[in-house]
Write a protein that holds these residues in place. Structure first.
Motif, PDB file in Angstrom:
ATOM      1  N   ALA A   5       0.845  -1.207   0.000  1.00  0.00           N
ATOM      2  CA  ALA A   5       0.000   0.000   0.000  1.00  0.00           C
ATOM      3  C   ALA A   5       0.871   1.245   0.000  1.00  0.00           C
ATOM      4  CB  ALA A   5      -0.892  -0.003   1.241  1.00  0.00           C
ATOM      5  N   ILE A  18      -3.637   6.073   8.830  1.00  0.00           N
ATOM      6  CA  ILE A  18      -3.913   5.058   7.801  1.00  0.00           C
ATOM      7  C   ILE A  18      -2.684   4.164   7.597  1.00  0.00           C
ATOM      8  CG2 ILE A  18      -4.407   4.697   5.339  1.00  0.00           C
ATOM      9  CD1 ILE A  18      -6.084   7.324   5.464  1.00  0.00           C
ATOM     10  N   SER A  19      -1.504   4.798   7.475  1.00  0.00           N
ATOM     11  CA  SER A  19      -0.273   4.008   7.288  1.00  0.00           C
ATOM     12  C   SER A  19      -0.103   3.007   8.434  1.00  0.00           C
ATOM     13  CB  SER A  19       0.957   4.932   7.261  1.00  0.00           C
ATOM     14  OG  SER A  19       0.890   5.830   6.192  1.00  0.00           O
ATOM     15  N   LYS A  21      -2.325   1.825  10.620  1.00  0.00           N
ATOM     16  CA  LYS A  21      -3.365   0.783  10.712  1.00  0.00           C
ATOM     17  C   LYS A  21      -3.176  -0.261   9.607  1.00  0.00           C
ATOM     18  CE  LYS A  21      -7.045   1.962  13.654  1.00  0.00           C
ATOM     19  NZ  LYS A  21      -6.297   1.570  14.860  1.00  0.00           N
ATOM     20  N   LEU A  22      -2.744   0.197   8.415  1.00  0.00           N
ATOM     21  CA  LEU A  22      -2.509  -0.772   7.332  1.00  0.00           C
ATOM     22  C   LEU A  22      -1.348  -1.698   7.708  1.00  0.00           C
ATOM     23  CD1 LEU A  22      -2.946   1.460   4.133  1.00  0.00           C
ATOM     24  CD2 LEU A  22      -4.431  -0.422   4.877  1.00  0.00           C
ATOM     25  N   LYS A  23      -0.298  -1.119   8.279  1.00  0.00           N
ATOM     26  CA  LYS A  23       0.840  -1.956   8.697  1.00  0.00           C
ATOM     27  C   LYS A  23       0.385  -2.964   9.754  1.00  0.00           C
ATOM     28  CE  LYS A  23       5.514  -2.232  10.235  1.00  0.00           C
ATOM     29  NZ  LYS A  23       6.644  -1.690  10.933  1.00  0.00           N
ATOM     30  N   TYR A  27      -0.252  -5.337   5.999  1.00  0.00           N
ATOM     31  CA  TYR A  27       0.174  -4.878   4.676  1.00  0.00           C
ATOM     32  C   TYR A  27       1.603  -4.353   4.729  1.00  0.00           C
ATOM     33  CZ  TYR A  27      -4.795  -5.036   3.553  1.00  0.00           C
ATOM     34  OH  TYR A  27      -6.092  -5.457   3.360  1.00  0.00           O
ATOM     35  N   VAL A  29       3.713  -1.265   3.691  1.00  0.00           N
ATOM     36  CA  VAL A  29       3.254   0.121   3.518  1.00  0.00           C
ATOM     37  C   VAL A  29       4.445   1.009   3.159  1.00  0.00           C
ATOM     38  CG1 VAL A  29       2.104   2.084   4.640  1.00  0.00           C
ATOM     39  CG2 VAL A  29       1.449  -0.251   5.264  1.00  0.00           C
ATOM     40  N   ILE A  78      -2.293  -1.126  -3.616  1.00  0.00           N
ATOM     41  CA  ILE A  78      -3.253  -0.282  -2.891  1.00  0.00           C
ATOM     42  C   ILE A  78      -2.729   1.143  -2.896  1.00  0.00           C
ATOM     43  CG2 ILE A  78      -4.241   0.186  -0.595  1.00  0.00           C
ATOM     44  CD1 ILE A  78      -3.740  -2.933  -0.076  1.00  0.00           C
ATOM     45  N   VAL A 217      -8.972   0.761   6.008  1.00  0.00           N
ATOM     46  CA  VAL A 217      -8.470  -0.614   6.102  1.00  0.00           C
ATOM     47  C   VAL A 217      -9.530  -1.590   5.586  1.00  0.00           C
ATOM     48  CG1 VAL A 217      -7.726  -2.442   7.685  1.00  0.00           C
ATOM     49  CG2 VAL A 217      -6.845  -0.128   7.972  1.00  0.00           C
ATOM     50  N   VAL A 220      -9.826  -1.435   1.578  1.00  0.00           N
ATOM     51  CA  VAL A 220      -8.749  -2.007   0.765  1.00  0.00           C
ATOM     52  C   VAL A 220      -8.673  -3.529   0.900  1.00  0.00           C
ATOM     53  CG1 VAL A 220      -7.423   0.137   0.942  1.00  0.00           C
ATOM     54  CG2 VAL A 220      -6.857  -1.779   2.458  1.00  0.00           C
ATOM     55  N   SER A 221      -9.502  -4.096   1.767  1.00  0.00           N
ATOM     56  CA  SER A 221      -9.404  -5.532   2.023  1.00  0.00           C
ATOM     57  C   SER A 221     -10.037  -6.342   0.891  1.00  0.00           C
ATOM     58  CB  SER A 221     -10.100  -5.868   3.351  1.00  0.00           C
ATOM     59  OG  SER A 221     -11.503  -5.698   3.210  1.00  0.00           O
TER      60      SER A 221
END
Ligand code: CAA
Length: 231
Positions: A5, A18-19, A21-23, A27, A29, A78, A217, A220-221
């Motif tokens: 992402a 966002i970064s 939470k994605l990590k 993901y 990132v 993403i 999150v 993008v799932s």
């Protein structure tokens, strides 16, 4: 292999949440930034997320940087177009630079980044794009003809791109946050916040960056594969 992402403006404010939470969701990132070197370096050290510096409003810079990310980290599955600025002023006092800086950073950036990643996503048959718009792109805001126009433009961009990419496994959505307690909102004079903004927020408080990040999150799932062109 975890999906990769890229979050623009991903080292501060909503983008930072966002970064992170994605990590945390597993993901890979990468986060981009444009100006605030100190905040970006601190973010990188604390989070372990790689950072790339470029101007999202500059097509050539986006193209070169996306190529660099693809070589150094991998293909982008993403894309979160989060980077944005304000140059608030009533229209009768707004100069051309205040208009064009906001359109360029907040709206041209969607074209710049999406056009750099869309062909790869099409070839691989998977992609997720989330454009971070704003409640002010939907309802308008005193002092924000530039920002409201750019954020409304992101919604139209999203709906059109979603139609073009739906058959290729790519979803494109917009998240339109209300007022979130970030540096950007804290720049608004306190009397304006108290008199003109808080009274219109039904829950009576600013939102938290994490409350927006959770939604991203989900979008993008794999589970969100049927959801396109929100809102
Ligand atoms: N609605 C109605 N009147 C408003 C108003 C509003 N939202 N905001 C200000 N006014 C009024 C002021 O009370 C003032 O009235 P008085 O003269 O009667 O006291 C008058 O408008 C000020 O007008 P000026 O022409 O003097 O305006 P200014 O040059 O001082 O600029 C402004 C004012 C910079 C636009 C300031 O009002 C402001 O910062 N407004 C907030 C804009 C805003 O909400 N920005 C959001 C930033 S965060 C963000 O954008 C994130 C997101 O996505 C939500």
């Amino acid at each position: 292999m975890a999906r990769l992402a890229l979050v623009t403006g991903g080292t501060r404010g909503i983008g930072k949440a966002i970064s992170l939470k994605l990590k945390a969701a597993g993901y890979l990132v990468v986060a981009t930034y444009a100006g605030n070197e100190r905040a970006a370096e601190k973010f990188q050290v604390v989070s372990g997320i790689p950072i790339f510096k470029f101007d999202v409003g500059d097509f050539d810079a986006c193209k070169a940087s996306i190529e660099q990310v693809e070589v150094e980290v991998g293909a982008i599955d993403i894309l979160v177009n989060n980077a944005g600025i304000t140059r608030d002023s009533p229209l009768h006092k707004m100069d051309v630079a205040q208009w064009s800086d906001v359109i360029r950073t907040n709206l041209d950036s969607c074209f710049n980044l999406c056009s750099c990643v869309v062909n790869g996503m099409r070839e691989r048959g998977f992609g997720r794009v989330v454009n971070i718009s704003s409640i002010n792109g939907q309802k308008g805001q005193f002092g924000q003809t530039n920002y409201a126009a750019a954020k409304a433009g992101m919604i139209g961009f999203t709906k059109a791109m979603a139609l073009e990419t739906a058959s290729k496994g790519i979803t494109v959505n917009t998240v339109a946050p209300g007022y979130i307690g970030t540096e950007m909102v804290r720049q608004v004079p306190e009397d304006v916040i108290n008199k003109h903004i808080l009274p219109h927020i039904p829950v009576g408080r600013l939102g938290e960056p994490e409350e927006v990040a959770r939604c991203v999150v989900f979008l993008v799932s794999e589970d969100a594969g049927f959801i396109r062109a929100l809102p």
